[in-house]
Design a protein around this motif. Structure first.
Motif, PDB file in Angstrom:
ATOM      1  N   GLU A   6     -86.917   4.318 -32.568  1.00 30.56           N
ATOM      2  CA  GLU A   6     -85.688   5.086 -32.364  1.00 30.56           C
ATOM      3  C   GLU A   6     -85.251   4.846 -30.912  1.00 30.56           C
ATOM      4  O   GLU A   6     -85.999   5.132 -29.984  1.00 30.56           O
ATOM      5  CB  GLU A   6     -85.948   6.566 -32.633  1.00 30.56           C
ATOM      6  CG  GLU A   6     -86.384   6.846 -34.058  1.00 30.56           C
ATOM      7  CD  GLU A   6     -87.119   8.173 -34.196  1.00 30.56           C
ATOM      8  OE1 GLU A   6     -86.954   9.045 -33.314  1.00 30.56           O
ATOM      9  OE2 GLU A   6     -87.859   8.330 -35.178  1.00 30.56           O
ATOM     10  N   TYR A   8     -82.723   5.546 -28.026  1.00 28.85           N
ATOM     11  CA  TYR A   8     -81.694   6.394 -27.421  1.00 28.85           C
ATOM     12  C   TYR A   8     -81.232   5.742 -26.118  1.00 28.85           C
ATOM     13  O   TYR A   8     -82.063   5.372 -25.278  1.00 28.85           O
ATOM     14  CB  TYR A   8     -82.259   7.791 -27.139  1.00 28.85           C
ATOM     15  CG  TYR A   8     -82.592   8.559 -28.393  1.00 28.85           C
ATOM     16  CD1 TYR A   8     -81.641   9.358 -29.018  1.00 28.85           C
ATOM     17  CD2 TYR A   8     -83.858   8.469 -28.969  1.00 28.85           C
ATOM     18  CE1 TYR A   8     -81.943  10.053 -30.185  1.00 28.85           C
ATOM     19  CE2 TYR A   8     -84.173   9.161 -30.127  1.00 28.85           C
ATOM     20  CZ  TYR A   8     -83.206   9.945 -30.732  1.00 28.85           C
ATOM     21  OH  TYR A   8     -83.508  10.629 -31.888  1.00 28.85           O
ATOM     22  N   GLU A  35     -83.498   1.378 -34.469  1.00 26.84           N
ATOM     23  CA  GLU A  35     -82.357   2.213 -34.832  1.00 26.84           C
ATOM     24  C   GLU A  35     -81.590   2.586 -33.567  1.00 26.84           C
ATOM     25  O   GLU A  35     -82.071   3.391 -32.757  1.00 26.84           O
ATOM     26  CB  GLU A  35     -82.830   3.488 -35.538  1.00 26.84           C
ATOM     27  CG  GLU A  35     -83.474   3.242 -36.881  1.00 26.84           C
ATOM     28  CD  GLU A  35     -83.880   4.537 -37.566  1.00 26.84           C
ATOM     29  OE1 GLU A  35     -83.821   5.611 -36.920  1.00 26.84           O
ATOM     30  OE2 GLU A  35     -84.249   4.475 -38.753  1.00 26.84           O
ATOM     31  N   ARG A  37     -79.278   4.513 -31.177  1.00 25.56           N
ATOM     32  CA  ARG A  37     -78.814   5.897 -31.149  1.00 25.56           C
ATOM     33  C   ARG A  37     -78.112   6.195 -29.817  1.00 25.56           C
ATOM     34  O   ARG A  37     -78.694   6.815 -28.916  1.00 25.56           O
ATOM     35  CB  ARG A  37     -79.992   6.857 -31.362  1.00 25.56           C
ATOM     36  CG  ARG A  37     -80.680   6.620 -32.703  1.00 25.56           C
ATOM     37  CD  ARG A  37     -81.734   7.641 -33.025  1.00 25.56           C
ATOM     38  NE  ARG A  37     -82.291   7.413 -34.347  1.00 25.56           N
ATOM     39  CZ  ARG A  37     -83.124   8.249 -34.966  1.00 25.56           C
ATOM     40  NH1 ARG A  37     -83.517   9.362 -34.355  1.00 25.56           N
ATOM     41  NH2 ARG A  37     -83.575   7.970 -36.170  1.00 25.56           N
ATOM     42  N   ALA A  98     -71.712   3.626 -32.756  1.00 27.87           N
ATOM     43  CA  ALA A  98     -72.147   4.561 -33.802  1.00 27.87           C
ATOM     44  C   ALA A  98     -71.422   4.295 -35.118  1.00 27.87           C
ATOM     45  O   ALA A  98     -72.012   4.404 -36.196  1.00 27.87           O
ATOM     46  CB  ALA A  98     -71.918   6.002 -33.346  1.00 27.87           C
ATOM     47  N   LEU A 157     -71.835  11.046 -35.596  1.00 28.94           N
ATOM     48  CA  LEU A 157     -73.159  10.448 -35.414  1.00 28.94           C
ATOM     49  C   LEU A 157     -73.529  10.417 -33.928  1.00 28.94           C
ATOM     50  O   LEU A 157     -74.680  10.674 -33.551  1.00 28.94           O
ATOM     51  CB  LEU A 157     -73.173   9.033 -35.992  1.00 28.94           C
ATOM     52  CG  LEU A 157     -74.535   8.349 -36.090  1.00 28.94           C
ATOM     53  CD1 LEU A 157     -75.513   9.181 -36.907  1.00 28.94           C
ATOM     54  CD2 LEU A 157     -74.381   6.956 -36.700  1.00 28.94           C
ATOM     55  N   TYR A 158     -72.560  10.120 -33.076  1.00 29.94           N
ATOM     56  CA  TYR A 158     -72.763  10.145 -31.619  1.00 29.94           C
ATOM     57  C   TYR A 158     -73.191  11.538 -31.166  1.00 29.94           C
ATOM     58  O   TYR A 158     -74.147  11.701 -30.399  1.00 29.94           O
ATOM     59  CB  TYR A 158     -71.463   9.720 -30.945  1.00 29.94           C
ATOM     60  CG  TYR A 158     -71.445   9.708 -29.440  1.00 29.94           C
ATOM     61  CD1 TYR A 158     -72.493   9.170 -28.696  1.00 29.94           C
ATOM     62  CD2 TYR A 158     -70.345  10.206 -28.745  1.00 29.94           C
ATOM     63  CE1 TYR A 158     -72.443   9.134 -27.302  1.00 29.94           C
ATOM     64  CE2 TYR A 158     -70.284  10.170 -27.361  1.00 29.94           C
ATOM     65  CZ  TYR A 158     -71.338   9.639 -26.648  1.00 29.94           C
ATOM     66  OH  TYR A 158     -71.292   9.606 -25.272  1.00 29.94           O
ATOM     67  N   HIS A 161     -76.779  12.211 -32.462  1.00 32.44           N
ATOM     68  CA  HIS A 161     -77.804  11.545 -31.649  1.00 32.44           C
ATOM     69  C   HIS A 161     -78.016  12.294 -30.328  1.00 32.44           C
ATOM     70  O   HIS A 161     -79.151  12.411 -29.851  1.00 32.44           O
ATOM     71  CB  HIS A 161     -77.392  10.105 -31.353  1.00 32.44           C
ATOM     72  CG  HIS A 161     -77.415   9.202 -32.540  1.00 32.44           C
ATOM     73  ND1 HIS A 161     -78.250   9.398 -33.614  1.00 32.44           N
ATOM     74  CD2 HIS A 161     -76.700   8.074 -32.830  1.00 32.44           C
ATOM     75  CE1 HIS A 161     -78.060   8.451 -34.506  1.00 32.44           C
ATOM     76  NE2 HIS A 161     -77.127   7.643 -34.048  1.00 32.44           N
ATOM     77  N   GLU A 164     -79.931  15.438 -31.080  1.00 34.64           N
ATOM     78  CA  GLU A 164     -81.315  15.071 -31.381  1.00 34.64           C
ATOM     79  C   GLU A 164     -82.070  14.703 -30.108  1.00 34.64           C
ATOM     80  O   GLU A 164     -83.241  15.063 -29.929  1.00 34.64           O
ATOM     81  CB  GLU A 164     -81.338  13.904 -32.369  1.00 34.64           C
ATOM     82  CG  GLU A 164     -82.705  13.537 -32.901  1.00 34.64           C
ATOM     83  CD  GLU A 164     -83.292  14.559 -33.871  1.00 34.64           C
ATOM     84  OE1 GLU A 164     -84.403  14.309 -34.352  1.00 34.64           O
ATOM     85  OE2 GLU A 164     -82.656  15.600 -34.128  1.00 34.64           O
TER      86      GLU A 164
END
Length: 199
Positions: A6, A8, A35, A37, A98, A157-158, A161, A164
């Motif tokens: 993941e 970021y 992925e 993010r 995104a 989605l932005y 993320h 998160e």
């Protein structure tokens, strides 16, 4: 079990730029999926006591430049330590990334991310400018005009993320998570690779 990293990041982060291609390469070597993010660092930074660059003490700002030069030379990567278009608003760039990821094109989102990073740190281009964003996306084989016009498709989605990242106590970029364990910074890629190799 599938190996998933993941990832970021912010497309305006120099440290993300320095680590992006190396991270993708080590993922390829170990059969891992990355992925992308993109997150809003302006929301993430303050929660950990982090300060925007222009608010940091002068000695910290000066050492940052020294480290950027050092890493650029060490990696043999071109890097303009004080690019003309920085700081820059990365919101639209992040939403475009995104949007591509949301459409299911993970590889395309990662390619676009790398192009955005290079645009800021190696090419001195303005990723807050619509025409520049469209051209960068076109050069990645995407429909830049359509992607820019429809960038709000990636807004949720932005935001997700970013939320998160806050939940995971992320405080900088790049930030990698593998098997629930965090790795902050491109200088931690060796440790991430050890974890991938161990599996």
């Amino acid at each position: 079990m599938m190996k998933t990293i993941e990832y970021y990041f912010s497309p305006k982060s120099p440290w993300t730029y320095l680590g992006h291609e190396r991270m993708l390469e080590l993922a390829r070597r170990h059969g891992a999926i990355v992925e992308p993010r993109p997150m809003d660092l302006a929301r993430v930074f303050p929660l950990s006591g982090g300060l925007p660059l222009d608010k940091r003490p002068p000695q910290r700002q000066a050492y940052r430049l020294t480290e950027l030069k050092r890493w650029s030379q060490h990696l043999g990567m071109p890097l303009i330590v004080q690019p003309r278009f920085f700081p820059v608003d990365e919101t639209d760039a992040s939403k475009m990334i995104a949007s591509v990821a949301k459409a299911g094109d993970n590889d395309g989102a990662l390619k676009l991310s790398g192009a955005m990073l290079r645009a800021v740190w190696a090419e001195e281009r303005n990723i807050a400018d619509a025409a520049t964003l469209i051209q960068i996306a076109d050069d990645c084989g995407l429909d830049g005009a359509a992607l820019h016009a429809g960038r709000e498709a990636g807004a949720d989605l932005y935001e997700h993320h970013t939320d998160e990242a806050i939940r995971l106590q992320v405080f900088g970029a790049p930030w990698y998570v593998y098997r629930g364990e965090p790795y902050w910074g491109q200088d931690r890629l060796e440790f991430l690779e050890r974890a991938l190799a161990g599996d």
